[in-house]
Write a protein that holds these residues in place. Sequence first.
Motif, PDB file in Angstrom:
ATOM      1  N   MET A 288      46.445  38.534  28.343  1.00 10.74           N
ATOM      2  CA  MET A 288      46.878  37.776  29.807  1.00 10.74           C
ATOM      3  C   MET A 288      47.280  38.832  30.625  1.00 10.74           C
ATOM      4  N   ASP A 289      46.509  39.108  31.865  1.00 10.18           N
ATOM      5  CA  ASP A 289      46.751  39.821  32.795  1.00 10.18           C
ATOM      6  C   ASP A 289      47.283  39.147  33.810  1.00 10.18           C
ATOM      7  N   ILE A 290      48.612  39.432  34.228  1.00  9.25           N
ATOM      8  CA  ILE A 290      49.464  38.687  35.332  1.00  9.25           C
ATOM      9  C   ILE A 290      49.856  39.462  36.391  1.00  9.25           C
ATOM     10  N   SER A 291      49.702  38.838  37.550  1.00  9.79           N
ATOM     11  CA  SER A 291      50.085  39.753  38.696  1.00  9.79           C
ATOM     12  C   SER A 291      50.681  38.761  39.828  1.00  9.79           C
ATOM     13  N   LEU A 292      51.807  39.189  40.456  1.00  7.98           N
ATOM     14  CA  LEU A 292      52.370  38.413  41.608  1.00  7.98           C
ATOM     15  C   LEU A 292      51.829  39.134  42.807  1.00  7.98           C
ATOM     16  N   VAL A 293      51.163  38.645  43.743  1.00 10.41           N
ATOM     17  CA  VAL A 293      50.691  39.227  44.999  1.00 10.41           C
ATOM     18  C   VAL A 293      51.629  38.683  46.209  1.00 10.41           C
ATOM     19  N   MET A 294      52.397  39.667  46.615  1.00  6.13           N
ATOM     20  CA  MET A 294      53.385  39.249  47.725  1.00  6.13           C
ATOM     21  C   MET A 294      52.535  39.209  48.933  1.00  6.13           C
TER      22      MET A 294
ATOM     23  N   ASP B 223      44.559  36.599  35.008  1.00  2.74           N
ATOM     24  CA  ASP B 223      43.337  37.276  34.621  1.00  2.74           C
ATOM     25  C   ASP B 223      42.250  37.298  35.740  1.00  2.74           C
ATOM     26  N   GLY B 224      42.833  37.694  36.801  1.00  6.73           N
ATOM     27  CA  GLY B 224      41.953  38.144  38.018  1.00  6.73           C
ATOM     28  C   GLY B 224      41.711  37.060  38.936  1.00  6.73           C
ATOM     29  N   PHE B 225      42.417  35.926  38.658  1.00  3.01           N
ATOM     30  CA  PHE B 225      42.271  34.571  39.518  1.00  3.01           C
ATOM     31  C   PHE B 225      43.443  34.160  40.028  1.00  3.01           C
ATOM     32  N   PRO B 226      43.489  33.866  41.619  1.00  2.00           N
ATOM     33  CA  PRO B 226      42.134  33.711  42.433  1.00  2.00           C
ATOM     34  C   PRO B 226      41.802  35.118  42.721  1.00  2.00           C
ATOM     35  N   LYS B 227      40.294  35.188  42.981  1.00  2.00           N
ATOM     36  CA  LYS B 227      39.773  36.740  43.317  1.00  2.00           C
ATOM     37  C   LYS B 227      39.902  36.941  44.594  1.00  2.00           C
TER      38      LYS B 227
ATOM     39  N   LEU C  42      53.202  27.994  35.680  1.00  2.00           N
ATOM     40  CA  LEU C  42      52.444  28.314  36.857  1.00  2.00           C
ATOM     41  C   LEU C  42      51.041  28.421  36.612  1.00  2.00           C
ATOM     42  N   SER C  43      50.168  28.390  37.366  1.00  2.00           N
ATOM     43  CA  SER C  43      49.007  28.650  37.307  1.00  2.00           C
ATOM     44  C   SER C  43      48.262  29.356  38.467  1.00  2.00           C
ATOM     45  N   PRO C  44      47.132  29.781  38.201  1.00  2.00           N
ATOM     46  CA  PRO C  44      46.503  30.714  39.307  1.00  2.00           C
ATOM     47  C   PRO C  44      46.428  30.220  40.697  1.00  2.00           C
ATOM     48  N   GLY C  45      46.785  31.008  41.564  1.00  2.00           N
ATOM     49  CA  GLY C  45      46.700  30.338  43.122  1.00  2.00           C
ATOM     50  C   GLY C  45      48.201  29.795  43.389  1.00  2.00           C
ATOM     51  N   ASP C  46      48.982  29.617  42.514  1.00  2.00           N
ATOM     52  CA  ASP C  46      50.292  28.882  42.782  1.00  2.00           C
ATOM     53  C   ASP C  46      51.023  29.742  43.842  1.00  2.00           C
ATOM     54  N   LEU C  47      51.758  29.308  44.721  1.00  2.00           N
ATOM     55  CA  LEU C  47      52.488  29.805  45.688  1.00  2.00           C
ATOM     56  C   LEU C  47      54.148  29.855  44.976  1.00  2.00           C
TER      57      LEU C  47
ATOM     58  N   THR D  52      48.159  24.636  49.101  1.00  2.00           N
ATOM     59  CA  THR D  52      47.701  25.705  48.301  1.00  2.00           C
ATOM     60  C   THR D  52      47.131  26.989  48.989  1.00  2.00           C
ATOM     61  N   PRO D  53      47.125  28.007  48.275  1.00  2.00           N
ATOM     62  CA  PRO D  53      46.691  29.151  49.212  1.00  2.00           C
ATOM     63  C   PRO D  53      45.286  29.074  49.608  1.00  2.00           C
ATOM     64  N   VAL D  54      44.992  29.665  50.635  1.00  2.00           N
ATOM     65  CA  VAL D  54      43.512  29.862  51.172  1.00  2.00           C
ATOM     66  C   VAL D  54      43.049  30.655  50.507  1.00  2.00           C
ATOM     67  N   ILE D  55      41.786  30.673  49.656  1.00  2.00           N
ATOM     68  CA  ILE D  55      41.096  31.488  49.165  1.00  2.00           C
ATOM     69  C   ILE D  55      39.814  31.810  49.808  1.00  2.00           C
ATOM     70  N   LYS D  56      39.295  33.044  50.331  1.00  2.00           N
ATOM     71  CA  LYS D  56      38.179  33.183  51.042  1.00  2.00           C
ATOM     72  C   LYS D  56      37.515  34.352  50.460  1.00  2.00           C
ATOM     73  N   ASP D  57      36.142  34.480  50.664  1.00  2.00           N
ATOM     74  CA  ASP D  57      35.433  35.483  50.046  1.00  2.00           C
ATOM     75  C   ASP D  57      35.519  36.884  50.707  1.00  2.00           C
ATOM     76  N   LEU D  58      36.868  37.531  50.353  1.00  2.00           N
ATOM     77  CA  LEU D  58      37.135  38.605  50.930  1.00  2.00           C
ATOM     78  C   LEU D  58      37.393  39.598  49.637  1.00  2.00           C
ATOM     79  N   PRO D  59      37.487  40.751  49.861  1.00  2.00           N
ATOM     80  CA  PRO D  59      37.694  41.684  48.708  1.00  2.00           C
ATOM     81  C   PRO D  59      39.016  41.716  48.255  1.00  2.00           C
ATOM     82  N   PRO D  60      39.255  41.679  46.891  1.00  2.00           N
ATOM     83  CA  PRO D  60      40.747  41.321  46.415  1.00  2.00           C
ATOM     84  C   PRO D  60      41.609  42.650  46.878  1.00  2.00           C
ATOM     85  N   PRO D  61      43.130  42.072  46.898  1.00  2.00           N
ATOM     86  CA  PRO D  61      44.228  43.083  47.373  1.00  2.00           C
ATOM     87  C   PRO D  61      44.021  44.254  46.736  1.00  2.00           C
TER      88      PRO D  61
END
Length: 186
Positions: A1-7, A97-101, A79-84, A142-151
């Motif tokens: 499982m690959d987990i990150s927190l994106v500040m 695991d790379g989501f949200p992209k 916690l699930s992918p995309g949670d704030l 919930t967070p707004v996911i758009k078709d942008l390159p990942p951080p």
Amino acid sequence: MDISLVMVKADGTSREFKISKDKTTIGRDETAKLRIPVASVSRIHCELIVDDDEELEVKDLGSANGTWVNGTRIKATELSPGDLLAVGPVVFVVKIDGFPKTIDAKDSYAAGLVGVDEEDHADGPKGAGSQPKTLGMEKPRTPVIKDLPPPAKLGSLMDDDDDDDFDKLLKNLGDDDDDAPKGGKR
């Protein structure tokens, strides 16, 4: 499982922090694995736990200002992918695991910021037992996911010996003081 927190920040910038331990503490204290040295964050604020079933849980550790997930103050929750996840003035988007992209940092920050005034990000929630306050919105979203390159992956705060990364964050938040808040310990 690959987990990150994106500040995510109000100016639309973001920074990704890998979570690599079974248990990761978040707090103001130097012993915290993810250190946020601002007064509105308790010394040992909350803990992220990856269990044997590869589920990610956040548990509040009796923090004064609370741990918030998607605008709701929690004691413990999965916690699930995309949670704030909001810890004091800092808002993270959970990435598993790379989501949200892709993540819209500015909108995610606005949606996740709970219980602090825009003018003074170090105040914490206003009034005990009050309803969550999400700035600029009627209710949390919930967070707004758009078709942008990942951080970009800009490193990790898992090293206890390097606090320079959060020094920049603190200057942006208007608090470069790592001292305990006036009036005692938390």
